[in-house]
Write an enzyme that holds these catalytic residues in place. Sequence first.
Site, PDB file in Angstrom:
ATOM      1  N   LYS A   1     -24.705  16.026  -6.595  1.00 45.70           N
ATOM      2  CA  LYS A   1     -26.162  15.864  -6.514  1.00 45.70           C
ATOM      3  C   LYS A   1     -26.682  16.520  -5.235  1.00 45.70           C
ATOM      4  O   LYS A   1     -27.626  17.290  -5.250  1.00 45.70           O
ATOM      5  CB  LYS A   1     -26.499  14.364  -6.544  1.00 45.70           C
ATOM      6  CG  LYS A   1     -27.971  14.072  -6.476  1.00 45.70           C
ATOM      7  CD  LYS A   1     -28.244  12.586  -6.642  1.00 45.70           C
ATOM      8  CE  LYS A   1     -29.702  12.285  -6.354  1.00 45.70           C
ATOM      9  NZ  LYS A   1     -30.024  10.866  -6.472  1.00 45.70           N
TER      10      LYS A   1
ATOM     11  N   GLU B   1     -15.849  15.922   0.356  1.00 49.98           N
ATOM     12  CA  GLU B   1     -14.717  16.083  -0.554  1.00 49.98           C
ATOM     13  C   GLU B   1     -14.985  17.197  -1.568  1.00 49.98           C
ATOM     14  O   GLU B   1     -14.149  18.079  -1.799  1.00 49.98           O
ATOM     15  CB  GLU B   1     -14.464  14.776  -1.338  1.00 49.98           C
ATOM     16  CG  GLU B   1     -13.980  13.621  -0.489  1.00 49.98           C
ATOM     17  CD  GLU B   1     -15.113  12.738   0.007  1.00 49.98           C
ATOM     18  OE1 GLU B   1     -16.233  13.262   0.229  1.00 49.98           O
ATOM     19  OE2 GLU B   1     -14.872  11.532   0.188  1.00 49.98           O
TER      20      GLU B   1
ATOM     21  N   GLY C   1     -26.572   8.823  -8.478  1.00 47.96           N
ATOM     22  CA  GLY C   1     -25.256   9.387  -8.826  1.00 47.96           C
ATOM     23  C   GLY C   1     -24.539   8.577  -9.892  1.00 47.96           C
ATOM     24  O   GLY C   1     -24.003   9.118 -10.861  1.00 47.96           O
ATOM     25  N   ARG C   2     -24.533   7.259  -9.722  1.00 47.44           N
ATOM     26  CA  ARG C   2     -23.778   6.417 -10.668  1.00 47.44           C
ATOM     27  C   ARG C   2     -24.533   6.197 -11.978  1.00 47.44           C
ATOM     28  O   ARG C   2     -24.050   5.511 -12.871  1.00 47.44           O
ATOM     29  CB  ARG C   2     -23.413   5.089 -10.003  1.00 47.44           C
ATOM     30  CG  ARG C   2     -24.599   4.333  -9.415  1.00 47.44           C
ATOM     31  CD  ARG C   2     -24.140   3.222  -8.476  1.00 47.44           C
ATOM     32  NE  ARG C   2     -25.252   2.548  -7.821  1.00 47.44           N
ATOM     33  CZ  ARG C   2     -25.805   2.944  -6.694  1.00 47.44           C
ATOM     34  NH1 ARG C   2     -25.379   4.045  -6.101  1.00 47.44           N
ATOM     35  NH2 ARG C   2     -26.800   2.261  -6.147  1.00 47.44           N
TER      36      ARG C   2
ATOM     37  N   GLU D   1     -21.342  -0.376  -6.327  1.00 47.30           N
ATOM     38  CA  GLU D   1     -22.214   0.421  -5.454  1.00 47.30           C
ATOM     39  C   GLU D   1     -23.663  -0.039  -5.652  1.00 47.30           C
ATOM     40  O   GLU D   1     -24.479   0.034  -4.743  1.00 47.30           O
ATOM     41  CB  GLU D   1     -22.057   1.921  -5.742  1.00 47.30           C
ATOM     42  CG  GLU D   1     -22.532   2.799  -4.594  1.00 47.30           C
ATOM     43  CD  GLU D   1     -22.127   4.258  -4.715  1.00 47.30           C
ATOM     44  OE1 GLU D   1     -21.299   4.725  -3.913  1.00 47.30           O
ATOM     45  OE2 GLU D   1     -22.634   4.943  -5.620  1.00 47.30           O
TER      46      GLU D   1
ATOM     47  N   HIS E   1       0.330  -8.053 -20.135  1.00 51.36           N
ATOM     48  CA  HIS E   1       1.708  -8.109 -19.624  1.00 51.36           C
ATOM     49  C   HIS E   1       1.730  -7.876 -18.123  1.00 51.36           C
ATOM     50  O   HIS E   1       2.757  -7.500 -17.565  1.00 51.36           O
ATOM     51  CB  HIS E   1       2.571  -7.081 -20.355  1.00 51.36           C
ATOM     52  CG  HIS E   1       2.619  -7.359 -21.822  1.00 51.36           C
ATOM     53  ND1 HIS E   1       3.562  -8.183 -22.390  1.00 51.36           N
ATOM     54  CD2 HIS E   1       1.788  -6.978 -22.824  1.00 51.36           C
ATOM     55  CE1 HIS E   1       3.325  -8.271 -23.698  1.00 51.36           C
ATOM     56  NE2 HIS E   1       2.245  -7.554 -23.984  1.00 51.36           N
TER      57      HIS E   1
ATOM     58  N   LYS F   1     -18.441   7.752   6.179  1.00 50.63           N
ATOM     59  CA  LYS F   1     -18.589   9.208   6.027  1.00 50.63           C
ATOM     60  C   LYS F   1     -18.853   9.846   7.393  1.00 50.63           C
ATOM     61  O   LYS F   1     -18.263  10.855   7.746  1.00 50.63           O
ATOM     62  CB  LYS F   1     -19.792   9.534   5.129  1.00 50.63           C
ATOM     63  CG  LYS F   1     -19.549   9.401   3.650  1.00 50.63           C
ATOM     64  CD  LYS F   1     -20.775   9.954   2.907  1.00 50.63           C
ATOM     65  CE  LYS F   1     -20.775   9.548   1.451  1.00 50.63           C
ATOM     66  NZ  LYS F   1     -21.992   9.927   0.741  1.00 50.63           N
TER      67      LYS F   1
HETATM   68  O1  F6P Z   1     -20.418   8.158  -1.480  1.00 52.64           O
HETATM   69  C1  F6P Z   1     -21.313   7.696  -2.401  1.00 52.64           C
HETATM   70  C2  F6P Z   1     -22.033   8.780  -3.150  1.00 52.64           C
HETATM   71  O2  F6P Z   1     -23.203   9.104  -2.500  1.00 52.64           O
HETATM   72  C3  F6P Z   1     -22.295   8.297  -4.561  1.00 52.64           C
HETATM   73  O3  F6P Z   1     -23.412   7.503  -4.687  1.00 52.64           O
HETATM   74  C4  F6P Z   1     -22.350   9.571  -5.298  1.00 52.64           C
HETATM   75  O4  F6P Z   1     -22.170   9.350  -6.670  1.00 52.64           O
HETATM   76  C5  F6P Z   1     -21.216  10.336  -4.656  1.00 52.64           C
HETATM   77  O5  F6P Z   1     -21.276   9.958  -3.298  1.00 52.64           O
HETATM   78  C6  F6P Z   1     -21.243  11.816  -4.805  1.00 52.64           C
HETATM   79  O6  F6P Z   1     -22.398  12.393  -4.305  1.00 52.64           O
HETATM   80  P1  F6P Z   1     -22.809  13.860  -4.678  1.00 52.64           P
HETATM   81  O7  F6P Z   1     -23.020  13.934  -6.162  1.00 52.64           O
HETATM   82  O8  F6P Z   1     -24.047  14.142  -3.904  1.00 52.64           O
HETATM   83  O9  F6P Z   1     -21.687  14.784  -4.271  1.00 52.64           O
END
Ligand code: F6P
Length: 545
Positions: free
Chosen positions: A208, A214, A270-271, A356, A387, A507
Site C-alpha cells: 500500500k 521487508e 491493509g488487512r 491488528e 491430535h 519498525k
Molecule cells: O506493519 C503493519 C502494516 O502496516 C499492515 O497494516 C500492512 O498490512 C502491512 O504493514 C504492509 O504494509 P504495506 O502494504 O504498506 O507494505
Amino acid sequence: MSVPALHLHPAWAALKKHYQKIRRVHLRQLFAKDRRRGERLAVEAAGIYFDYSKNRITDETLGLLLQLAHESGLRDRVDAMFRGDKINTSEKRAALHVALRAPRGASIIHDGRNVVPEVHAVLDKMADFADRVRSGAWKGHTGKRIRNVINVGIGGSDLGPVMAYEALRHYSERAMTFRFVSNVDGTDFAEAVLGLDPAETLFIISSKTFTTLETMTNAHTARDWLLAGLNGESQATARHFVAVSTNAQEVAKFGIDTANMFGFWDWVGGRYSMDSAIGLSTMLAIGPDNFRAMLEGFHEMDEHFRTAPFERNLPVLMGLLAVWYNNFFGAQTVAVLPYQQYLKRFPAYLQQLTMESNGKHVTWDGIAVDCDTGPIYWGEPGTNGQHSFYQLIHQGTRLIPCDFIAFAHTLNPLGRHQDILLANVFAQTEALAFGKTARQVAAEGTPDWLVPHRLFEGNRPSNTLLLDALTPAALGKLVALYEHSVFTQGTIWQIDSFDQWGVELGKALAQQIVPQLESAAEPKLEHDSSTNELIRRYRKLKGSA
Ligand code: F6P
C-alpha cells in the site's frame, strides 16, 4: 462519535450481574430445558448456517447483548461505515472496504466523489491483465509466456493473497505456479524462486505504502535475481514487474512503469484489502470471473450486515458472543477451526484481521479503555488440531470459545473422507458442550483412580458455521463475516479498529539498529544494556567486531 464509557451502559452492568447467574449453568441444563434449543439458536443468512446454540447463553443473555449493541450505537456506526464517514479517527480516514465489492452501478460517495466507478475501473484493468497473462498473450522479456507469479508483500499485502490462493486453489490455473514472499529473512525469497526460470516469472510488488522495509528489500532482491538471470538487461523488468500500491511516486521511483501499476485508495486498510488490487495474484490464479464471484459473496454478507435486524445478523451475533466471553468470562482467546484443508491459512489471515484491528488500549477518543479489548485469535484446520491442542480445550483450565467451520460438499470427493471429516466436526462440538460425567465414566468400568483423568467437564462453548461448498463466493462471505464481527466488537469497546499504531515503534527501532549491525566501525550504542549486548554479540558472531 462519543458514547458513554462502557461501564456506564446499563446493559453492561446488567450483563455483569447476569454473568454471576449464568457462570455455573451447564450447557447440559440449557439443552435439557429447551428441546428445540439447537434449532432455535441458529440463523441462516447469505448461505451460511450459523449454529450458536452451544454457547453459554440464555434468551436473557442474548437480549442483554443486543441491548448493549444498541446502547453502543452499533446501528449508527454501521451506517457511518457504509456511508464513507471517516470512522478511522486517528488516521482521519474512511474504512470503506465495502466499496471494493459494491456492484457496478452502485454509488458510494467519499469526499464528494462516487468511488464505485474507480473501483470497477481497477477491477477491469486487473481482469484485462489477468486474461493476458493467463492466455500467454503477455510475454516475458525473452518472448516466453509467464508461468510463475510471485507476490511480494507483507501483512495485509500478503496474508490475504496467500490465504485466498490456498483457499481457492481448486479453481486455480494449475499450469501456473504461484508463490508468495513476505519475510525479510532471505530464506523466504531463496526458497520461493528455487527452480524457477526468470524468463517465465512475474513479480507483483504489493505494498500500500511502497515503503515497507521487508517488501522493498525483497523487491530489490527480486530485481537483482531477475536481471542476473536475463543477462543484466535492465529493460527486462518492464515485462516482469507490476506493482499494486496507493503510492504511484514510489512505484515510479522503484522503476516500475505506472502503466503497470494497479491502484487502490487510502480508505482501504491493509488487512481489509484482499478484495482490492492486492488480490491481483488471486485473480491471476482463479481468473476474473471467479474473482468477481468472490466479490459478490463479500457483498452479499455486507448487505446482510447492513440490513438484517441484529437478532438475526450473523456478524453482530458473532461479535457479541466474542464480547461475552472476552469481557464477562475473561476468556483470552478464540480458536478458529476450519474443517477444510483449503482453509489452512485462514486462521493466520484472521490473526491480522482481528488482532491488528482490535488490539487497542485507548478508545477512539484517546481515553484508556475500561475493559479488555481484542482476544487472541488462533487455530489450525481440523482434524489435525484434534491430535494436537484440542486436549487443552477439552480438559485444560482455560475457557476457549471455538468457531468450527465446515462445508457440506467437498471439492475432492474421495471414498468416506467427507463423512468422516464432518462426523468429527459434530463430535467435537458435542463433546466440548456436553462432556462426560464421572458417573458415565465409571459406568464404563473405569477404575475409580482413573475416573478424574477420563472425565470431561464439558460446558465448552462453540459456534458452528456450516456452508454448502468452498466456492469463491463462500470465501468472500466468510471473510466479510469476520470483518464485520471484528467491527462489531470494536464498536462495543469504542476503539478504532482501522488504525495500527502499535506496529510503529518496532519498525522505527529496527531502522535505527540496521546501520548498527552493518557498520564496519564499532557503533556507539545507546540502547538498554540488554539490547546493546545482543547487538555486540551478533556483530561478534557474524565476524564484524
Ligand atoms: O506493519 C503493519 C502494516 O502496516 C499492515 O497494516 C500492512 O498490512 C502491512 O504493514 C504492509 O504494509 P504495506 O502494504 O504498506 O507494505
